[in-house]
Design an enzyme around this catalytic site. Sequence first.
Site, PDB file in Angstrom:
ATOM      1  N   PRO A  39       0.855  -1.203   0.000  1.00  0.00           N
ATOM      2  CA  PRO A  39       0.000   0.000   0.000  1.00  0.00           C
ATOM      3  C   PRO A  39       0.885   1.245   0.000  1.00  0.00           C
ATOM      4  CG  PRO A  39      -0.056  -1.079   2.159  1.00  0.00           C
ATOM      5  CD  PRO A  39       0.845  -1.909   1.300  1.00  0.00           C
ATOM      6  N   ASP A  70       5.902   2.352   2.175  1.00  0.00           N
ATOM      7  CA  ASP A  70       4.967   1.263   2.470  1.00  0.00           C
ATOM      8  C   ASP A  70       4.167   1.671   3.707  1.00  0.00           C
ATOM      9  OD1 ASP A  70       3.756  -1.079   3.357  1.00  0.00           O
ATOM     10  OD2 ASP A  70       5.445  -2.363   2.798  1.00  0.00           O
ATOM     11  N   HIS A  71       2.892   1.910   3.504  1.00  0.00           N
ATOM     12  CA  HIS A  71       2.067   2.453   4.589  1.00  0.00           C
ATOM     13  C   HIS A  71       1.822   1.427   5.699  1.00  0.00           C
ATOM     14  CE1 HIS A  71      -0.154   5.476   6.452  1.00  0.00           C
ATOM     15  NE2 HIS A  71      -1.186   5.595   5.658  1.00  0.00           N
ATOM     16  N   ARG A  72       2.166   0.170   5.455  1.00  0.00           N
ATOM     17  CA  ARG A  72       2.042  -0.814   6.534  1.00  0.00           C
ATOM     18  C   ARG A  72       3.114  -0.591   7.583  1.00  0.00           C
ATOM     19  NH1 ARG A  72       2.508  -6.078   2.921  1.00  0.00           N
ATOM     20  NH2 ARG A  72       4.192  -4.754   2.183  1.00  0.00           N
ATOM     21  N   ILE A 115       5.170   2.558   7.583  1.00  0.00           N
ATOM     22  CA  ILE A 115       5.420   3.976   7.870  1.00  0.00           C
ATOM     23  C   ILE A 115       4.112   4.753   7.866  1.00  0.00           C
ATOM     24  CG2 ILE A 115       6.552   6.050   6.946  1.00  0.00           C
ATOM     25  CD1 ILE A 115       8.657   3.907   5.841  1.00  0.00           C
TER      26      ILE A 115
END
Length: 435
Positions: A231, A407-409, A411
């Site tokens: 993501p 990577d929004h998982r 950060i």
Amino acid sequence: MGEMVKVKVPDIGDFDEVEIIEVLVSVGDQIAEEDSLITVESDKATMEIPSSHAGTVKEIKVKVGDKIAEGGLVLVLEASGAATASEVPVAAEAPKEEKSEPAAAPAEAAKPVPAIQIENKPSPTAHIDPVSFKNAHASPAVRKFARELGVDLSKVGGSGRSARIVKEDIQAFVKKVMTSGGASVNGGAALGVEPMPEIDFSQFGEVEIKALSKINKLTGKFLHRNWVTIPHITQFDEADITSLEAFRKQLNKEYEKEGVKFTMLSFIMKAVAAGLKKYPRFNSSLEPSGENLIMKNYFNIGVAVDTPDGLVVPVVRDVDTKSIVDISKELREISIKARDKKLKPSDMQGGSMSISSLGGIGGTKFTPIVNAPEVAILGVSKAEMKPVWNGSDFEPKLMCPLSLSYDHRVIDGADGARFVTYVSHLLADARRLLL
Ligand code: CAO
């Protein structure tokens, strides 16, 4: 006229009541022994209940949504062949495989179980629309086959009489999906969306077929995987590099005789390494299990290099401990190596984070794709002189666009903004890189 047989639900194991999610036959259908009649669903599994008799369906006693338990009446059948019993629970006899089971667990072997357990949840066929599946024109055996393979019958064309879907149609469908690139080119099937249509472009004008290079194909696969599985968020900023550019030009003059050329990228690499020290989550990789982060204590920066054969990302190691002179020399060496196809696989491994610089080419901003297993990548675009308000006046400033994809998982957005702001802050005054 054959005997009328009431077909009932057999012992279905540990389930008191299960919901009927599909009625697979209609009144008038000729069915064979073992053909599936209904599909039931518990909170653990879906099962098809087969018929113990061959014959013609006379009356269906259930509908989708009904709850049914052991002994519940499913339908009435006019038996063909040698049926004699008038009330026969389906699958009341243990299935054939059980008879051949070793005698190690006799209690289990003696217990009648649901005839076919087709899938445990979560179901790989979860995207199959039960209504269109039910309405598809196919026999129970073909439905069973489709369910086993996770094929959505509504997407399969029927080649049988009156467009009835036959087993061969499902085999052809699966073959087409498997050979049309699966998750790479037309990943549609893998993602549960429509596959790309195959188009004959020559019908619109002259075309030429050109094979992708080995690098194109490899990077394509990795980029596709990273694009669909990570993501992404891209955070933009602009770094004021006015004084850094003046410093760079001065250095280039001073080092001309030594053949060292400083580009903005060397300074940006140093600033990114400093950013990784301040924000260690950017220097991590997510374990495939999704349970842990692997935090790295080395500061290796990957640099995307454009070559005639495609994109490669060699890694400059220990950027935190190297001087700008050394980084500049190494950057030049790896770019030459990359373009001469001299990079070894190990030259492209072990990165903490990557930088993709299109600053020498142009464009205002872009959204780079994270180079997994890294969790962030910095895109650099062409710096431009801009009027910047200093509180009382507009000043001409050389502004360099930065695009941080992460990577929004791993950060959060706030840290994404903090990281890119910190990098900009360092670049605005190169002396800070010494700290
Ligand atoms: N703003 C303005 N000018 C810039 C700049 C920027 N952000 N970055 C570089 N430049 C200038 C350089 O200073 C140089 O000018 P001078 O010769 O006057 O000093 C000129 O542009 C050419 O630079 P360069 O691109 O050759 O060198 P570099 O160190 O900046 O980059 C490399 C090296 C290997 C990264 C680059 O050559 C390259 O391959 N870039 C493409 C990467 C790529 O394809 N990324 C896309 C990946 S995503 O699909």
